[in-house]
Write a protein that holds these residues in place. Structure first.
Motif, PDB file in Angstrom:
ATOM      1  N   PRO A  52     -41.674  81.714-110.462  1.00  0.00           N
ATOM      2  CA  PRO A  52     -41.612  83.166-110.263  1.00  0.00           C
ATOM      3  C   PRO A  52     -42.066  84.014-111.436  1.00  0.00           C
ATOM      4  CG  PRO A  52     -39.410  82.241-110.533  1.00  0.00           C
ATOM      5  CD  PRO A  52     -40.352  81.080-110.379  1.00  0.00           C
ATOM      6  N   TYR A  53     -42.111  83.444-112.647  1.00  0.00           N
ATOM      7  CA  TYR A  53     -42.490  84.240-113.814  1.00  0.00           C
ATOM      8  C   TYR A  53     -43.858  83.878-114.383  1.00  0.00           C
ATOM      9  CZ  TYR A  53     -37.657  85.777-113.659  1.00  0.00           C
ATOM     10  OH  TYR A  53     -36.450  86.305-113.257  1.00  0.00           O
ATOM     11  N   THR A  54     -44.517  82.924-113.767  1.00  0.00           N
ATOM     12  CA  THR A  54     -45.851  82.547-114.246  1.00  0.00           C
ATOM     13  C   THR A  54     -46.905  82.533-113.137  1.00  0.00           C
ATOM     14  OG1 THR A  54     -45.215  80.208-114.036  1.00  0.00           O
ATOM     15  CG2 THR A  54     -45.060  81.208-116.231  1.00  0.00           C
ATOM     16  N   PHE A  55     -46.485  82.699-111.888  1.00  0.00           N
ATOM     17  CA  PHE A  55     -47.476  82.799-110.813  1.00  0.00           C
ATOM     18  C   PHE A  55     -47.438  84.222-110.270  1.00  0.00           C
ATOM     19  CE2 PHE A  55     -49.456  82.620-106.740  1.00  0.00           C
ATOM     20  CZ  PHE A  55     -50.501  81.738-106.919  1.00  0.00           C
ATOM     21  N   TYR A  56     -48.447  84.987-110.643  1.00  0.00           N
ATOM     22  CA  TYR A  56     -48.545  86.394-110.232  1.00  0.00           C
ATOM     23  C   TYR A  56     -48.853  86.523-108.751  1.00  0.00           C
ATOM     24  CZ  TYR A  56     -50.925  90.836-109.360  1.00  0.00           C
ATOM     25  OH  TYR A  56     -51.333  92.029-108.810  1.00  0.00           O
ATOM     26  N   ILE A  57     -48.177  87.480-108.093  1.00  0.00           N
ATOM     27  CA  ILE A  57     -48.559  87.898-106.743  1.00  0.00           C
ATOM     28  C   ILE A  57     -48.674  89.417-106.747  1.00  0.00           C
ATOM     29  CG2 ILE A  57     -47.636  85.935-105.450  1.00  0.00           C
ATOM     30  CD1 ILE A  57     -45.120  87.565-104.921  1.00  0.00           C
ATOM     31  N   PRO A  58     -49.632  89.962-105.998  1.00  0.00           N
ATOM     32  CA  PRO A  58     -49.804  91.421-105.973  1.00  0.00           C
ATOM     33  C   PRO A  58     -48.554  92.115-105.430  1.00  0.00           C
ATOM     34  CG  PRO A  58     -51.707  90.293-105.026  1.00  0.00           C
ATOM     35  CD  PRO A  58     -50.635  89.269-105.190  1.00  0.00           C
ATOM     36  N   SER A  59     -48.261  93.292-105.970  1.00  0.00           N
ATOM     37  CA  SER A  59     -47.112  94.057-105.508  1.00  0.00           C
ATOM     38  C   SER A  59     -47.401  94.668-104.139  1.00  0.00           C
ATOM     39  CB  SER A  59     -46.795  95.166-106.508  1.00  0.00           C
ATOM     40  OG  SER A  59     -47.844  96.131-106.532  1.00  0.00           O
ATOM     41  N   SER A  60     -46.348  95.096-103.461  1.00  0.00           N
ATOM     42  CA  SER A  60     -46.509  95.728-102.145  1.00  0.00           C
ATOM     43  C   SER A  60     -47.318  97.015-102.255  1.00  0.00           C
ATOM     44  CB  SER A  60     -45.135  96.010-101.527  1.00  0.00           C
ATOM     45  OG  SER A  60     -44.352  96.834-102.387  1.00  0.00           O
ATOM     46  N   GLU A  61     -47.187  97.716-103.410  1.00  0.00           N
ATOM     47  CA  GLU A  61     -47.969  98.945-103.587  1.00  0.00           C
ATOM     48  C   GLU A  61     -49.461  98.671-103.498  1.00  0.00           C
ATOM     49  OE1 GLU A  61     -44.306  99.610-106.272  1.00  0.00           O
ATOM     50  OE2 GLU A  61     -45.418  97.951-105.416  1.00  0.00           O
ATOM     51  N   VAL A  62     -49.887  97.555-104.078  1.00  0.00           N
ATOM     52  CA  VAL A  62     -51.299  97.187-104.057  1.00  0.00           C
ATOM     53  C   VAL A  62     -51.713  96.700-102.663  1.00  0.00           C
ATOM     54  CG1 VAL A  62     -52.921  95.438-104.872  1.00  0.00           C
ATOM     55  CG2 VAL A  62     -51.526  96.684-106.513  1.00  0.00           C
ATOM     56  N   LEU A  63     -50.902  95.845-102.076  1.00  0.00           N
ATOM     57  CA  LEU A  63     -51.247  95.287-100.761  1.00  0.00           C
ATOM     58  C   LEU A  63     -51.336  96.372 -99.694  1.00  0.00           C
ATOM     59  CD1 LEU A  63     -49.009  92.083-100.853  1.00  0.00           C
ATOM     60  CD2 LEU A  63     -51.488  92.199-101.157  1.00  0.00           C
ATOM     61  N   ASN A  64     -50.506  97.393 -99.803  1.00  0.00           N
ATOM     62  CA  ASN A  64     -50.528  98.476 -98.809  1.00  0.00           C
ATOM     63  C   ASN A  64     -51.776  99.341 -98.919  1.00  0.00           C
ATOM     64  OD1 ASN A  64     -48.060  97.718 -97.714  1.00  0.00           O
ATOM     65  ND2 ASN A  64     -46.872  99.081 -99.050  1.00  0.00           N
ATOM     66  N   LYS A  65     -52.519  99.223-100.012  1.00  0.00           N
ATOM     67  CA  LYS A  65     -53.756  99.994-100.184  1.00  0.00           C
ATOM     68  C   LYS A  65     -54.957  99.354 -99.491  1.00  0.00           C
ATOM     69  CE  LYS A  65     -52.859 102.008-104.778  1.00  0.00           C
ATOM     70  NZ  LYS A  65     -53.361 102.070-106.183  1.00  0.00           N
ATOM     71  N   LEU A  66     -54.844  98.078 -99.168  1.00  0.00           N
ATOM     72  CA  LEU A  66     -56.015  97.337 -98.704  1.00  0.00           C
ATOM     73  C   LEU A  66     -56.609  97.932 -97.437  1.00  0.00           C
ATOM     74  CD1 LEU A  66     -54.785  93.681 -99.329  1.00  0.00           C
ATOM     75  CD2 LEU A  66     -56.417  95.002-100.692  1.00  0.00           C
ATOM     76  N   LYS A  67     -57.941  97.963 -97.434  1.00  0.00           N
ATOM     77  CA  LYS A  67     -58.676  98.487 -96.284  1.00  0.00           C
ATOM     78  C   LYS A  67     -59.952  97.678 -96.111  1.00  0.00           C
ATOM     79  CE  LYS A  67     -61.045 102.051 -99.016  1.00  0.00           C
ATOM     80  NZ  LYS A  67     -60.580 101.508-100.316  1.00  0.00           N
ATOM     81  N   VAL A  68     -60.600  97.852 -94.967  1.00  0.00           N
ATOM     82  CA  VAL A  68     -61.863  97.153 -94.701  1.00  0.00           C
ATOM     83  C   VAL A  68     -62.876  97.515 -95.789  1.00  0.00           C
ATOM     84  CG1 VAL A  68     -63.822  96.972 -93.116  1.00  0.00           C
ATOM     85  CG2 VAL A  68     -61.479  96.999 -92.215  1.00  0.00           C
ATOM     86  N   GLY A  69     -63.535  96.499 -96.319  1.00  0.00           N
ATOM     87  CA  GLY A  69     -64.504  96.691 -97.395  1.00  0.00           C
ATOM     88  C   GLY A  69     -63.962  96.291 -98.753  1.00  0.00           C
ATOM     89  N   ASP A  70     -62.645  96.238 -98.880  1.00  0.00           N
ATOM     90  CA  ASP A  70     -62.039  95.815-100.141  1.00  0.00           C
ATOM     91  C   ASP A  70     -62.189  94.305-100.329  1.00  0.00           C
ATOM     92  OD1 ASP A  70     -61.271  98.364-100.745  1.00  0.00           O
ATOM     93  OD2 ASP A  70     -59.172  98.104-100.154  1.00  0.00           O
ATOM     94  N   SER A  71     -62.046  93.873-101.573  1.00  0.00           N
ATOM     95  CA  SER A  71     -62.132  92.448-101.890  1.00  0.00           C
ATOM     96  C   SER A  71     -60.767  91.938-102.339  1.00  0.00           C
ATOM     97  CB  SER A  71     -63.157  92.193-102.988  1.00  0.00           C
ATOM     98  OG  SER A  71     -64.465  92.488-102.533  1.00  0.00           O
ATOM     99  N   VAL A  72     -60.435  90.739-101.866  1.00  0.00           N
ATOM    100  CA  VAL A  72     -59.189  90.075-102.267  1.00  0.00           C
ATOM    101  C   VAL A  72     -59.522  88.644-102.675  1.00  0.00           C
ATOM    102  CG1 VAL A  72     -57.692  91.484-100.818  1.00  0.00           C
ATOM    103  CG2 VAL A  72     -58.706  89.404 -99.878  1.00  0.00           C
ATOM    104  N   LYS A  73     -58.642  88.075-103.497  1.00  0.00           N
ATOM    105  CA  LYS A  73     -58.869  86.703-103.944  1.00  0.00           C
ATOM    106  C   LYS A  73     -57.893  85.773-103.231  1.00  0.00           C
ATOM    107  CE  LYS A  73     -60.254  86.053-108.143  1.00  0.00           C
ATOM    108  NZ  LYS A  73     -60.327  85.942-109.627  1.00  0.00           N
ATOM    109  N   LEU A  74     -58.414  84.639-102.751  1.00  0.00           N
ATOM    110  CA  LEU A  74     -57.633  83.626-102.051  1.00  0.00           C
ATOM    111  C   LEU A  74     -57.768  82.296-102.786  1.00  0.00           C
ATOM    112  CD1 LEU A  74     -58.926  84.354 -98.403  1.00  0.00           C
ATOM    113  CD2 LEU A  74     -57.153  85.594 -99.690  1.00  0.00           C
TER     114      LEU A  74
END
Length: 209
Positions: A16-38
């Motif tokens: 939990p302290y060394t594997f980063y996950i995006p916050s909900s604030e960031v995830l709620n911004k996502l829209k078509v055309g944006d880029s995400v890393k998998l």
């Protein structure tokens, strides 16, 4: 070669302290055309152990927490090509193109360094912590011991590593209560497994030893 997408929430639960996950604030911004890393993972590792690669995908469709996108990286290992259509969920997103408002907290976990004995990393346990004055950039001054080390181990610098404080928090995050306390201070675990401050620690012997 078969592959799957890693679940970042599972990985974060493990570390939990060394594997980063995006916050909900960031995830709620996502829209078509944006880029995400998998994180793309092969079912079978290569001979060198390599089996995963993080790649950018451009979002083409969003339905709730389900996404479609097009691969925007050239894979090193996977049998995929730029432009391949990828179906994924919010649980597969390990990074986004947006600046995360919670990034400063993660910077502390990653960039704050502590000295830790090999025995701590081996046992996944520590029972003694001491904070001296930092001696280099990033150094917190904390030294962390399992409490089982003998004199020979303690006197040999090769028996110690410099790691991020996040790696230690993954073992026991109760130390967040005092991790910011100024030097000089020392803490030890009691019989109930709780850390207490050693008020009568012999700093004179430590500093002059």
């Amino acid at each position: 070669m078969s592959w799957y997408l890693d679940n970042v929430y599972d990985l974060n639960n493990e570390s939990p302290y060394t594997f980063y996950i995006p916050s909900s604030e960031v995830l709620n911004k996502l829209k078509v055309g944006d880029s995400v890393k998998l994180i793309f993972v092969t079912e079978k590792a290569k001979e060198d152990g390599y089996r995963a690669e993080r790649m950018w995908v451009q979002i083409t469709n969003i339905k709730g927490k389900k996404f479609m996108g097009k691969l925007d990286n050239k894979p090193r290992l996977l049998p995929l090509k730029i432009g391949n259509e990828i179906s994924f969920g919010i649980e597969n997103i390990c990074d986004t193109q947006y600046e995360d408002p919670n990034s400063s907290e993660w910077d502390f976990y990653f960039d704050t360094l502590v000295t830790v004995s090999e025995d701590v990393l081996k046992k996944r346990e520590f029972n003694f912590m001491l904070r001296d004055y930092p001696n280099s950039e990033g150094d917190s001054g904390w030294s962390i011991l399992s409490g089982y080390e003998d004199d020979d181990e303690l006197s040999n610098p090769e028996n110690f590593q410099i790691v991020s404080v996040g790696a230690i928090l993954n073992i026991d995050d109760s130390i967040l209560e005092f991790i910011q306390e100024a030097p000089l201070c020392a803490y030890e675990k009691d019989d109930e497994g709780k850390f207490f401050k050693i008020d009568d620690y012999d700093w004179e012997s430590y500093l002059n030893g």
